[in-house]
Design a protein around this motif. Structure first.
Motif: not given
Ligand code: SAM
Length: 195
Positions: A69-79, A38-53
């Protein structure tokens, strides 16, 4: 906007949130492997990839099978740290699930069911199975809207491979990598081709 989709098949990851945050790897059926994906797919340095599910297929009892299902377009609080992600998953899995994917926290949806639920949800776009013995990813055409399937620490079970037998198999090189590293390399390959 194109959307990348990553599916990780957790053969032993618990479908319930009944694991210990202090002993995640051994108490959760290796949900830690999936959380790193999940981290590798969605999180980048200082940010979240919005275009990823990301879809997690949880097949470990109790509670299995279930799909998150974790949707980068609407996910919050992903660390990025595993403990925070595990806490979020535990809260998500504590909710009773129905047969259809339903959002239970911002960007996080849950349902009872297995791979078929994922296949229904992703629709008919191009699908790829990540497999050490597949065709070299560097010589393959990849769709930015593709659906990419990954095994966990155990790889894929036979039934999953049969269900996905029509999908092209992609290799990231001759060495068998950790699942999250395979996710990173696919993301990188797509980044290089599209940005
Ligand atoms: C730890 S590996 C699985 C190892 C497992 N023992 C097996 O033999 O299948 C986890 C997953 O990452 C992906 N993967 C790892 N290395 C890869 C590679 N070199 N090429 C393509 N996919 C890879 C595959 O989806 C694999 O199922």
């Amino acid at each position: 906007m194109s959307v990348r989709r990553f599916v990780i098949i957790g053969q032993t990851a618990l479908g319930s949130g009944e694991f210990s945050l202090d002993d995640l790897a051994s108490s959760s059926g290796r949900l830690d492997v999936l959380l790193r994906c999940v981290r590798a797919a969605l999180l980048v340095s200082h940010g979240l990839r919005r275009e990823v599910l990301v879809y997690l297929v949880l097949r470990g009892d109790p509670g299995a099978p279930r799909v998150v299902r974790i949707d980068g377009r609407s996910a919050k609080f992903l660390r990025p740290d595993e403990r925070s992600l595990a806490t979020l998953l535990r809260k998500t899995l504590a909710v009773g699930a129905g047969r259809e994917l339903e959002e239970v926290r911002p960007g996080l949806s849950l349902c009872d069911g297995d791979l078929e639920k994922v296949l229904e949800d992703v629709g008919d776009g191009p699908r790829y199975v990540l497999d050490e013995r597949g065709e070299d990813v560097r010589t393959c055409a990849l769709s930015e809207d593709g659906v990419f399937f990954f095994g966990d620490h155990l790889g894929f079970d036979d039934a999953t491979l049969v269900r996905l037998q029509d999908c092209p198999r992609l290799s990231l090189g001759p060495v068998s990598l950790h699942s999250e590293d395979a996710v990173t390399l696919v993301s990188n390959e797509l980044d290089r081709r599209t940005t």
